[in-house]
Scaffold this active site. Structure first.
Site, mmCIF file in Angstrom:
data_model
loop_
_atom_site.group_PDB
_atom_site.id
_atom_site.type_symbol
_atom_site.label_atom_id
_atom_site.label_comp_id
_atom_site.label_asym_id
_atom_site.label_seq_id
_atom_site.Cartn_x
_atom_site.Cartn_y
_atom_site.Cartn_z
ATOM 1 C CG HIS A 125 -1.922 0.995 1.039
ATOM 2 N ND1 HIS A 125 -1.522 2.634 2.009
ATOM 3 C CD2 HIS A 125 -3.844 1.544 0.223
ATOM 4 C CE1 HIS A 125 -2.789 3.146 1.127
ATOM 5 N NE2 HIS A 125 -3.916 2.358 1.026
ATOM 6 C CG HIS A 162 -5.601 -0.633 -3.158
ATOM 7 N ND1 HIS A 162 -5.355 0.460 -3.654
ATOM 8 C CD2 HIS A 162 -5.913 -0.224 -1.407
ATOM 9 C CE1 HIS A 162 -6.404 1.503 -2.641
ATOM 10 N NE2 HIS A 162 -6.085 1.255 -1.315
#
Length: 282
Positions: free
Chosen positions: A166, A228
């Site tokens: 991330h 994501h």
């Protein structure tokens, strides 16, 4: 011991009882809104219940965006603080909270603050926090071993593996770099980057080209597979990592499995939880 006589003062003394202990576990993840992610968290839940039979297990999602998205789909989830407040209302006295985050970043810091708040002002008798995946040097070594053990079996000599995390502006971003350094000592064609940290795909692409690789296996360094992974990493948008790798002339093979789907990583989290549960009795 001679029982008290009827009418004696001893028979009127209140009995001394130790306060009842009620233990519980709260698992705190970023969140998930798809079937694969939900299945991953459910399997993790089962592993926790196997290790701690009879101890109730609850869940909280730390991502505000994820909780709002799920609420819009009429799926109710709790923040860490809300889940802890519910457990306090239900008379839990000892609670171990386990983070399913990768690094001890901002969301982990907020989690710790919420637990600390519930220790004060007549809160829980004891409340502990299990560390995220990459919390110390021992975790780094175990995570590096797990990562290398779970590399794609079909990988060819001219193929690299790129993991996407991330990323954060938090100082804990250095955890990714420490893990990457350990992995590169064993396999220099395994790279770790992040979407928004200090080492992104912009830094990795030149290294891939200079290394003479022809293909890339693309894997998420995220607890569960969500947007994501499916969009930012493996999506069709021109700015996705997959699209950019292919645009640079590399064949790309995405692997959509989160770290919580691999036993080697799960064992680290479970050991952290075991330490947190044991600390409840200190």
């Amino acid at each position: 011991m001679v029982p008290p006589r009827w009418g004696s003062l001893d028979s009127l003394k209140p009995q001394q009882h130790l306060p009842m202990t009620k233990k519980g576990i709260l698992l705190a993840a970023f969140g998930s809104g798809n079937r694969q992610g939900e299945s991953t968290l459910r399997l993790f839940d089962e592993r926790v219940r196997e290790r701690f039979p009879g101890v109730p297990v609850r869940w909280a999602f730390t991502s505000v965006i994820m909780r709002r998205r799920l609420a819009a789909a009429r799926k109710k989830t709790d923040s860490v603080l809300k889940a802890l407040q519910k457990m306090w209302f239900e008379k839990y006295t000892h609670v171990a909270v386990q983070s399913l985050h990768i690094i001890p970043g901002a969301e982990y810091g907020d989690l710790v603050a919420d637990v600390e708040a519930m220790r004060r002002d007549d809160g829980f008798t004891a409340a502990t926090v299990g560390a995220p995946l990459l919390a110390g040097s021992g975790d780094m070594e175990r995570s590096a071993a797990a990562l290398l053990a779970h590399l794609p079996a079909g990988r060819k000599p001219d193929e690299a593996v790129v993991f996407m995390g991330h990323g954060t502006r938090h100082p804990a971003e250095s955890s990714y770099e420490a893990l990457a350094a350990l992995v590169r000592r064993v396999d220099p064609h395994v790279h770790i980057g992040t979407m928004g940290g200090s080492r992104t795909l912009d830094h990795i692409l030149p290294e891939l080209q200079q290394g003479g690789v022809k293909g890339v296996w693309l894997m998420p360094l995220l607890s569960v597979v969500g947007r994501h992974a499916t969009e930012d990493m493996a999506g069709t948008d021109p700015e996705s990592w997959k699209s950019r790798l292919e645009a640079s002339g590399l064949r790309c093979i995405p692997v959509l499995r989160g770290t919580a789907e691999y036993e080697g990583f799960v064992d680290i989290w479970l050991d952290h939880l075991t330490a947190a549960v044991s600390a409840l009795d200190d």
